[in-house]
Design a protein around this motif. Sequence first.
Motif, PDB file in Angstrom:
ATOM      1  N   PHE A 121       0.857  -1.184   0.000  1.00 37.91           N
ATOM      2  CA  PHE A 121       0.000   0.000   0.000  1.00 37.91           C
ATOM      3  C   PHE A 121       0.891   1.231   0.000  1.00 37.91           C
ATOM      4  CE2 PHE A 121       0.871  -1.132   4.367  1.00 37.91           C
ATOM      5  CZ  PHE A 121       1.138   0.081   4.991  1.00 37.91           C
ATOM      6  N   ASP A 122       0.293   2.371  -0.309  1.00 36.35           N
ATOM      7  CA  ASP A 122       1.034   3.634  -0.349  1.00 36.35           C
ATOM      8  C   ASP A 122       0.860   4.376   0.968  1.00 36.35           C
ATOM      9  OD1 ASP A 122       1.864   3.189  -2.946  1.00 36.35           O
ATOM     10  OD2 ASP A 122       0.105   4.176  -3.809  1.00 36.35           O
ATOM     11  N   LEU A 123       1.968   4.864   1.491  1.00 36.54           N
ATOM     12  CA  LEU A 123       1.987   5.633   2.727  1.00 36.54           C
ATOM     13  C   LEU A 123       2.481   7.035   2.382  1.00 36.54           C
ATOM     14  CD1 LEU A 123       3.483   4.363   6.092  1.00 36.54           C
ATOM     15  CD2 LEU A 123       3.919   6.670   5.283  1.00 36.54           C
ATOM     16  N   TYR A 124       1.690   8.060   2.705  1.00 36.50           N
ATOM     17  CA  TYR A 124       2.033   9.435   2.356  1.00 36.50           C
ATOM     18  C   TYR A 124       2.407  10.226   3.601  1.00 36.50           C
ATOM     19  CZ  TYR A 124      -0.155   8.478  -2.160  1.00 36.50           C
ATOM     20  OH  TYR A 124      -0.469   7.955  -3.382  1.00 36.50           O
ATOM     21  N   LEU A 125       3.459  11.031   3.473  1.00 31.58           N
ATOM     22  CA  LEU A 125       3.877  11.917   4.557  1.00 31.58           C
ATOM     23  C   LEU A 125       4.160  13.303   3.995  1.00 31.58           C
ATOM     24  CD1 LEU A 125       6.446   9.679   6.501  1.00 31.58           C
ATOM     25  CD2 LEU A 125       4.069  10.143   7.126  1.00 31.58           C
ATOM     26  N   PRO A 126       3.855  14.345   4.748  1.00 26.58           N
ATOM     27  CA  PRO A 126       4.183  15.703   4.294  1.00 26.58           C
ATOM     28  C   PRO A 126       5.654  15.994   4.520  1.00 26.58           C
ATOM     29  CG  PRO A 126       3.218  15.802   6.480  1.00 26.58           C
ATOM     30  CD  PRO A 126       3.202  14.342   6.067  1.00 26.58           C
ATOM     31  N   GLN A 127       6.285  16.642   3.558  1.00 30.44           N
ATOM     32  CA  GLN A 127       7.654  17.077   3.832  1.00 30.44           C
ATOM     33  C   GLN A 127       7.652  18.239   4.816  1.00 30.44           C
ATOM     34  OE1 GLN A 127      10.054  18.875   0.724  1.00 30.44           O
ATOM     35  NE2 GLN A 127      11.933  18.235   1.747  1.00 30.44           N
ATOM     36  N   PHE A 128       6.662  19.128   4.713  1.00 28.84           N
ATOM     37  CA  PHE A 128       6.587  20.304   5.584  1.00 28.84           C
ATOM     38  C   PHE A 128       5.133  20.486   5.991  1.00 28.84           C
ATOM     39  CE2 PHE A 128       6.559  25.115   5.937  1.00 28.84           C
ATOM     40  CZ  PHE A 128       7.191  25.131   7.161  1.00 28.84           C
ATOM     41  N   THR A 129       4.867  20.604   7.287  1.00 29.03           N
ATOM     42  CA  THR A 129       3.478  20.694   7.731  1.00 29.03           C
ATOM     43  C   THR A 129       3.378  21.422   9.064  1.00 29.03           C
ATOM     44  OG1 THR A 129       1.446  19.413   8.077  1.00 29.03           O
ATOM     45  CG2 THR A 129       3.465  18.516   9.008  1.00 29.03           C
ATOM     46  N   CYS A 130       2.214  21.988   9.310  1.00 26.89           N
ATOM     47  CA  CYS A 130       1.852  22.510  10.620  1.00 26.89           C
ATOM     48  C   CYS A 130       1.157  21.379  11.372  1.00 26.89           C
ATOM     49  CB  CYS A 130       0.924  23.717  10.487  1.00 26.89           C
ATOM     50  SG  CYS A 130       0.361  24.395  12.068  1.00 26.89           S
ATOM     51  N   LEU A 131       1.643  21.040  12.541  1.00 27.15           N
ATOM     52  CA  LEU A 131       1.145  19.890  13.276  1.00 27.15           C
ATOM     53  C   LEU A 131      -0.261  20.141  13.813  1.00 27.15           C
ATOM     54  CD1 LEU A 131       4.401  19.117  15.266  1.00 27.15           C
ATOM     55  CD2 LEU A 131       3.557  17.898  13.244  1.00 27.15           C
TER      56      LEU A 131
END
Length: 289
Positions: A121-131
Amino acid sequence: MLKFTAPPLPHYITSGPHTLLKGQKHPNRSNIQVFDLLVMKKGCLYMGEEQETFEVRQDHALILLPDRYHYATASCDEDTDYYWLHFQTDGPWSFLPQHHMNPVTDDISKKPVSKFLTRTFDLYLPQFTCLEQPSKVFSIIEQLNALEQGLDSQQVRWQQQVVFQELLQLLYASMKAQGGNTSTHCAELATAYLRQHFREEITAARLGEETNFHPVYIARCMHRQYGCSPMEYLQRYRIEQSKLQLLQTDDSIARIAEEVGFNQGAYFTSCFTKLEGISPSKYRQRFRS
C-alpha cells in the motif's frame, strides 16, 4: 510530499532534542543517507534544501531528504528548541507534488488476490506541515528519546518501531487536515494576492476585500500555514525580490526600495538589515564581487 510503498514500513533509527542559541545555524549537510525529521518546539529554523526554502516555526515539522543538500538560510533570531529524528526505509519511495496524492487504492474486489502474497500500500507523509496535535507529537518523540536508554533490549527496539508508526500517522493526519480545507485555501489565496501586488500599498482591509475573507481570519490562517502574519509575509517577499534586483541591476538602493514596494529607502535598509543581517549595499558587494 513523500510517498512510501509499504511493506516494508519506514523504520526509526534514533532521535534527540537540540537547542540552537540566538545567532547559531543548523549545520549544512549533503547526502546523509537517512531522512531527518525536524519538529519545532520554540523559535524558528531557517532551512533550505536544494532550491526550496523553509521557515520551520513552532509546532511545524520538516523532513529533510536523504539524498539532497540541505543548509541554513539564516541564523536563529532567538534561542530555538527542536527535536531531530532519523528514519529510513528499505522499500521504494518518491517525492511528489501534493496535488498528485491519491490515497484511495484500486477496488480490490475487482482483482483476484492470492492470500499467500504480500499486498503493498502507499503511505504518504508531508515534507513540511503545521502539526494538528503538536503536544501529542512532542510526547511521542519524548517517549522515543526515553526508550533510547534501553537499547540493549530487543523488546525496547520493537516498542520504538511501534511508537514511531504512531508518529507517522500523526504527520499524515496533519497533512490530510490541511489539504483542501477553507483555512488552507484562505492562506493560499492571500499569499497569491500579496505576491502579485507586492509593489503596491497593501493594508489588511484591502487584503480582506480582495480575498473575501475577514482580515483577522486571514491572519490566523496565514500564521497557521506559514508561521507569520500577512504583512510579515509581504515584507519578506519584498526583501527577496530586492535581493534579485541588487544582484541583477545597477539601480540605486532607493530605486530598488521603491520598485519592491517600500516608500522610504531608510525603512527598506532597516528591514533588509534586520532580516538578512547585512545592509543592501554590503549584500550587493559581497555577492557580486
